[in-house]
Design a protein around this motif. Sequence first.
Motif, PDB file in Angstrom:
ATOM      1  N   THR A 297      -5.379   1.758  -8.098  1.00  0.00           N
ATOM      2  CA  THR A 297      -5.356   3.054  -7.341  1.00  0.00           C
ATOM      3  C   THR A 297      -6.620   3.503  -6.753  1.00  0.00           C
ATOM      4  OG1 THR A 297      -5.226   4.462  -9.474  1.00  0.00           O
ATOM      5  CG2 THR A 297      -3.329   4.177  -8.334  1.00  0.00           C
ATOM      6  N   ASP A 298      -6.897   4.287  -6.031  1.00  0.00           N
ATOM      7  CA  ASP A 298      -8.497   4.669  -5.857  1.00  0.00           C
ATOM      8  C   ASP A 298      -8.367   5.888  -4.930  1.00  0.00           C
ATOM      9  OD1 ASP A 298     -11.022   2.436  -4.181  1.00  0.00           O
ATOM     10  OD2 ASP A 298     -11.080   4.555  -5.486  1.00  0.00           O
ATOM     11  N   LYS A 299      -9.287   6.575  -5.338  1.00  0.00           N
ATOM     12  CA  LYS A 299      -9.723   8.128  -4.560  1.00  0.00           C
ATOM     13  C   LYS A 299      -9.645   8.023  -3.028  1.00  0.00           C
ATOM     14  CE  LYS A 299     -11.846   9.747  -8.671  1.00  0.00           C
ATOM     15  NZ  LYS A 299     -12.966  10.385  -9.438  1.00  0.00           N
ATOM     16  N   GLY A 300      -9.216   9.014  -2.510  1.00  0.00           N
ATOM     17  CA  GLY A 300      -9.346   9.353  -1.027  1.00  0.00           C
ATOM     18  C   GLY A 300     -10.530  10.466  -0.958  1.00  0.00           C
ATOM     19  N   GLU A 301     -10.095  11.227   0.134  1.00  0.00           N
ATOM     20  CA  GLU A 301     -11.175  12.258   0.315  1.00  0.00           C
ATOM     21  C   GLU A 301     -11.300  13.481  -0.565  1.00  0.00           C
ATOM     22  OE1 GLU A 301     -10.610  13.677   4.351  1.00  0.00           O
ATOM     23  OE2 GLU A 301     -12.295  15.032   4.423  1.00  0.00           O
ATOM     24  N   VAL A 302     -10.136  13.875  -0.956  1.00  0.00           N
ATOM     25  CA  VAL A 302      -9.812  14.959  -1.663  1.00  0.00           C
ATOM     26  C   VAL A 302      -9.135  14.893  -2.986  1.00  0.00           C
ATOM     27  CG1 VAL A 302     -10.120  16.569   0.145  1.00  0.00           C
ATOM     28  CG2 VAL A 302      -7.994  15.878  -0.222  1.00  0.00           C
TER      29      VAL A 302
ATOM     30  N   GLU B 289       7.571   0.175  -6.001  1.00  0.00           N
ATOM     31  CA  GLU B 289       8.296   1.317  -4.906  1.00  0.00           C
ATOM     32  C   GLU B 289       7.902   2.798  -5.096  1.00  0.00           C
ATOM     33  OE1 GLU B 289       9.335  -1.024  -7.195  1.00  0.00           O
ATOM     34  OE2 GLU B 289      11.046  -0.401  -8.270  1.00  0.00           O
ATOM     35  N   ASN B 290       7.277   3.115  -6.455  1.00  0.00           N
ATOM     36  CA  ASN B 290       6.911   4.337  -6.593  1.00  0.00           C
ATOM     37  C   ASN B 290       5.581   4.825  -6.679  1.00  0.00           C
ATOM     38  OD1 ASN B 290       9.980   4.920  -6.947  1.00  0.00           O
ATOM     39  ND2 ASN B 290       9.660   4.171  -8.857  1.00  0.00           N
ATOM     40  N   PHE B 291       5.228   5.989  -6.296  1.00  0.00           N
ATOM     41  CA  PHE B 291       3.764   6.332  -6.446  1.00  0.00           C
ATOM     42  C   PHE B 291       3.736   7.935  -6.422  1.00  0.00           C
ATOM     43  CE2 PHE B 291      -0.472   6.122  -6.116  1.00  0.00           C
ATOM     44  CZ  PHE B 291      -1.236   6.467  -4.948  1.00  0.00           C
ATOM     45  N   PRO B 292       4.061   8.476  -7.751  1.00  0.00           N
ATOM     46  CA  PRO B 292       4.120   9.792  -8.053  1.00  0.00           C
ATOM     47  C   PRO B 292       2.456  10.296  -7.968  1.00  0.00           C
ATOM     48  CG  PRO B 292       4.310   8.659 -10.096  1.00  0.00           C
ATOM     49  CD  PRO B 292       4.329   7.666  -9.226  1.00  0.00           C
ATOM     50  N   LEU B 293       2.775  11.626  -7.510  1.00  0.00           N
ATOM     51  CA  LEU B 293       1.465  12.655  -7.430  1.00  0.00           C
ATOM     52  C   LEU B 293       1.563  13.858  -8.476  1.00  0.00           C
ATOM     53  CD1 LEU B 293      -1.326  13.220  -5.992  1.00  0.00           C
ATOM     54  CD2 LEU B 293       0.126  14.531  -4.725  1.00  0.00           C
ATOM     55  N   THR B 294       0.723  13.940  -9.343  1.00  0.00           N
ATOM     56  CA  THR B 294       0.706  14.951 -10.335  1.00  0.00           C
ATOM     57  C   THR B 294      -0.658  15.960 -10.149  1.00  0.00           C
ATOM     58  OG1 THR B 294       1.819  13.800 -12.059  1.00  0.00           O
ATOM     59  CG2 THR B 294       0.854  15.514 -12.863  1.00  0.00           C
ATOM     60  N   LEU B 295       0.068  17.169  -9.984  1.00  0.00           N
ATOM     61  CA  LEU B 295      -1.147  18.283 -10.323  1.00  0.00           C
ATOM     62  C   LEU B 295      -1.005  18.818 -11.729  1.00  0.00           C
ATOM     63  CD1 LEU B 295       0.127  18.233  -7.239  1.00  0.00           C
ATOM     64  CD2 LEU B 295      -0.603  20.574  -7.006  1.00  0.00           C
TER      65      LEU B 295
ATOM     66  N   TYR C 287       0.955  -1.163   0.004  1.00  0.00           N
ATOM     67  CA  TYR C 287      -0.046  -0.062   0.093  1.00  0.00           C
ATOM     68  C   TYR C 287       0.916   1.193   0.074  1.00  0.00           C
ATOM     69  CZ  TYR C 287      -4.306  -2.365   0.988  1.00  0.00           C
ATOM     70  OH  TYR C 287      -5.560  -3.321   0.680  1.00  0.00           O
ATOM     71  N   MET C 288       0.292   2.308  -0.836  1.00  0.00           N
ATOM     72  CA  MET C 288       0.976   3.509  -0.742  1.00  0.00           C
ATOM     73  C   MET C 288      -0.293   4.690  -0.496  1.00  0.00           C
ATOM     74  SD  MET C 288       4.444   3.108  -3.053  1.00  0.00           S
ATOM     75  CE  MET C 288       5.132   4.771  -2.400  1.00  0.00           C
ATOM     76  N   PHE C 289       0.198   5.706  -0.025  1.00  0.00           N
ATOM     77  CA  PHE C 289      -0.845   6.914   0.283  1.00  0.00           C
ATOM     78  C   PHE C 289      -0.331   8.096  -0.129  1.00  0.00           C
ATOM     79  CE2 PHE C 289      -3.366   3.655   2.546  1.00  0.00           C
ATOM     80  CZ  PHE C 289      -2.339   3.032   3.035  1.00  0.00           C
TER      81      PHE C 289
ATOM     82  N   LEU D 280      -4.796  16.034   8.461  1.00  0.00           N
ATOM     83  CA  LEU D 280      -4.344  15.136   7.107  1.00  0.00           C
ATOM     84  C   LEU D 280      -5.573  14.770   6.441  1.00  0.00           C
ATOM     85  CD1 LEU D 280      -1.648  13.493   9.095  1.00  0.00           C
ATOM     86  CD2 LEU D 280      -1.080  13.886   6.721  1.00  0.00           C
ATOM     87  N   ARG D 281      -5.613  14.897   5.102  1.00  0.00           N
ATOM     88  CA  ARG D 281      -6.566  14.410   4.227  1.00  0.00           C
ATOM     89  C   ARG D 281      -6.182  13.489   3.450  1.00  0.00           C
ATOM     90  NH1 ARG D 281      -9.834  19.767   2.858  1.00  0.00           N
ATOM     91  NH2 ARG D 281      -7.859  20.584   2.644  1.00  0.00           N
ATOM     92  N   LEU D 282      -6.667  12.470   3.128  1.00  0.00           N
ATOM     93  CA  LEU D 282      -6.109  11.388   2.250  1.00  0.00           C
ATOM     94  C   LEU D 282      -6.694  12.077   0.592  1.00  0.00           C
ATOM     95  CD1 LEU D 282      -4.926   8.650   1.651  1.00  0.00           C
ATOM     96  CD2 LEU D 282      -7.288   7.493   1.776  1.00  0.00           C
ATOM     97  N   ILE D 283      -5.581  11.775  -0.108  1.00  0.00           N
ATOM     98  CA  ILE D 283      -5.798  12.251  -1.787  1.00  0.00           C
ATOM     99  C   ILE D 283      -6.260  11.148  -2.494  1.00  0.00           C
ATOM    100  CG2 ILE D 283      -5.059  13.395  -3.863  1.00  0.00           C
ATOM    101  CD1 ILE D 283      -3.121  14.889  -1.659  1.00  0.00           C
ATOM    102  N   TYR D 284      -5.292  10.178  -2.613  1.00  0.00           N
ATOM    103  CA  TYR D 284      -5.365   9.093  -3.327  1.00  0.00           C
ATOM    104  C   TYR D 284      -4.719   7.799  -2.452  1.00  0.00           C
ATOM    105  CZ  TYR D 284      -7.137  10.233  -7.859  1.00  0.00           C
ATOM    106  OH  TYR D 284      -8.151  10.810  -8.861  1.00  0.00           O
ATOM    107  N   TYR D 285      -4.653   6.624  -2.822  1.00  0.00           N
ATOM    108  CA  TYR D 285      -4.097   5.654  -2.433  1.00  0.00           C
ATOM    109  C   TYR D 285      -3.942   4.443  -3.327  1.00  0.00           C
ATOM    110  CZ  TYR D 285      -8.389   2.994  -0.942  1.00  0.00           C
ATOM    111  OH  TYR D 285      -9.591   2.281  -0.737  1.00  0.00           O
ATOM    112  N   SER D 286      -3.265   3.526  -2.990  1.00  0.00           N
ATOM    113  CA  SER D 286      -2.908   2.401  -4.057  1.00  0.00           C
ATOM    114  C   SER D 286      -2.775   1.150  -3.287  1.00  0.00           C
ATOM    115  CB  SER D 286      -1.732   2.675  -4.824  1.00  0.00           C
ATOM    116  OG  SER D 286      -1.183   1.758  -5.717  1.00  0.00           O
TER     117      SER D 286
END
Lengths: 111, 114
Positions: free
Chosen positions: A55-60, A72-78, A31-33, A43-49
């Motif tokens: 992958t799945d959506k979190g709260e925001v 091993e990698n979990f990039p977040l893109t805006l 798991y990664m978050f 703290l608010r969850l954005i996504y998790y895997s």
Amino acid sequence: DAGITQSPRYKITETGRQVTLMCHQTWSHSYMFWYRQDLGHGLRLIYYSAAADITDKGEVPDGYVVSRSKTENFPLTLESATRSQTSVYFCASGPGWYEQYFGPGTRLTVT
Amino acid sequence: GDSVTQMEGPVTLSEEAFLTINCTYTATGYPSLFWYVQYPGEGLQLLLKATKADDKGSNKGFEATYRKETTSFHLEKGSVQVSDSAVYFCALSNYGGSQGNLIFGKGTKLSVKP
């Protein structure tokens, strides 16, 4: 060294730009978050895997995109940064959602 | 839905004072409970955990007991040090619930004066 790392640690970007925050863990956790931490919200969850390619959506999740092609990698893109996305972003990993180990955080400022 | 409520801070104590930070929760099923600590400029670190009722988690002189009858998981330390100054987060994880993630309280900032 074993652990979880985030890069960059600090980032300043302009409104409308795309920015990617990186997260890498060496424990082979399933798991990664991604969380964001803001005053007054905690703290608010954005996504998790749960595993690579899952992958799945979190709260925001709005305004963010994630991928997980390798465990091993979990990039977040805006995709188009907004001022409201100014925050401290924490990545975490764990053997399950029940126990998580956090990275040092990325402080993102959107001007 | 599941939630965690912890006492508002900041909490300011003198060195060697007794610490209690209250945490209560609302959850269906049988959650696991956690305390995380965040030192200035760092990420969260797992401090202690308890996975079933009446379990006591302990680490670095901190303790918390899982009380199902009062839905509480209060953090205690008998004698705080300046180095304990940090933000403390209570959290729950509910295998039986609909949310597969940690639910955090808003955090309590502790400042310990020499």
